[in-house]
Design a protein around this motif. Structure first.
Motif, PDB file in Angstrom:
ATOM      1  N   ILE A  40       0.813  -1.316   0.100  1.00  0.00           N
ATOM      2  CA  ILE A  40       0.042  -0.005  -0.028  1.00  0.00           C
ATOM      3  C   ILE A  40       0.991   1.218  -0.192  1.00  0.00           C
ATOM      4  O   ILE A  40       0.777   2.474  -0.833  1.00  0.00           O
ATOM      5  CB  ILE A  40      -1.013   0.064   1.081  1.00  0.00           C
ATOM      6  CG1 ILE A  40      -1.911  -1.039   0.980  1.00  0.00           C
ATOM      7  CG2 ILE A  40      -1.539   1.311   1.490  1.00  0.00           C
ATOM      8  CD1 ILE A  40      -2.879  -1.226   2.291  1.00  0.00           C
ATOM      9  N   ILE A  41       1.917   1.046   0.835  1.00  0.00           N
ATOM     10  CA  ILE A  41       2.909   2.493   0.933  1.00  0.00           C
ATOM     11  C   ILE A  41       3.410   2.744  -0.332  1.00  0.00           C
ATOM     12  O   ILE A  41       3.711   3.634  -0.826  1.00  0.00           O
ATOM     13  CB  ILE A  41       4.027   2.063   2.240  1.00  0.00           C
ATOM     14  CG1 ILE A  41       3.009   2.216   3.375  1.00  0.00           C
ATOM     15  CG2 ILE A  41       4.759   3.158   1.799  1.00  0.00           C
ATOM     16  CD1 ILE A  41       3.739   1.855   4.620  1.00  0.00           C
ATOM     17  N   ILE A  42       4.038   1.845  -1.031  1.00  0.00           N
ATOM     18  CA  ILE A  42       4.765   1.992  -2.059  1.00  0.00           C
ATOM     19  C   ILE A  42       3.743   2.282  -3.471  1.00  0.00           C
ATOM     20  O   ILE A  42       3.971   2.911  -4.336  1.00  0.00           O
ATOM     21  CB  ILE A  42       5.540   0.655  -2.620  1.00  0.00           C
ATOM     22  CG1 ILE A  42       6.759   0.485  -1.512  1.00  0.00           C
ATOM     23  CG2 ILE A  42       6.287   0.558  -3.854  1.00  0.00           C
ATOM     24  CD1 ILE A  42       7.488  -0.881  -1.676  1.00  0.00           C
ATOM     25  N   LEU A  43       2.823   1.403  -3.608  1.00  0.00           N
ATOM     26  CA  LEU A  43       1.839   1.448  -4.879  1.00  0.00           C
ATOM     27  C   LEU A  43       1.135   2.815  -4.720  1.00  0.00           C
ATOM     28  O   LEU A  43       0.289   3.122  -5.714  1.00  0.00           O
ATOM     29  CB  LEU A  43       1.040   0.230  -5.105  1.00  0.00           C
ATOM     30  CG  LEU A  43       1.622  -1.108  -5.151  1.00  0.00           C
ATOM     31  CD1 LEU A  43       1.096  -2.323  -5.269  1.00  0.00           C
ATOM     32  CD2 LEU A  43       2.757  -0.687  -6.558  1.00  0.00           C
ATOM     33  N   ALA A  44       0.631   3.382  -3.573  1.00  0.00           N
ATOM     34  CA  ALA A  44      -0.143   4.611  -3.517  1.00  0.00           C
ATOM     35  C   ALA A  44       0.441   5.619  -2.992  1.00  0.00           C
ATOM     36  O   ALA A  44       0.717   5.850  -1.749  1.00  0.00           O
ATOM     37  CB  ALA A  44      -1.385   4.270  -2.505  1.00  0.00           C
TER      38      ALA A  44
END
Length: 92
Positions: A40-44
């Motif tokens: 979530i942190i990397i993709l958003a």
């Protein structure tokens, strides 16, 4: 120049949030597994890291009980030491 500043902010925010996720002693947090939080942190961009930091701020950032600081404070090490003493005593 503005793009470079935004990119640097994203890298720093993402690196901090991912490091914070990895340093938590729990496998899951707020119902999601550690790997899901990292995704979530990397993709958003920005949003994922801000959600993670918001949850940390809301919970007070507590990570649970502190880990043992020395081998004498570690219950697993003390258990292993007692087992070694028993095995040594059986050989004599």
């Amino acid at each position: 120049m503005r793009f470079l500043l935004l990119a640097a902010l994203y890298v720093a925010l993402t690196a901090y949030a991912v490091t914070d996720v990895l340093n938590k002693g729990q496998e899951s947090y707020a119902g999601l597994h550690r790997s899901a939080w990292i995704a979530i942190i990397i993709l958003a961009p920005y949003i994922g890291a801000l959600i993670w930091l918001g949850l940390q701020w809301r919970s007070g950032g507590t990570a649970g009980p502190p880990s043992p600081r020395a081998p004498d404070d570690d219950p697993d090490y003390l258990r292993w030491l007692r087992q070694q003493e028993r095995r040594k005593g059986n050989r004599d």
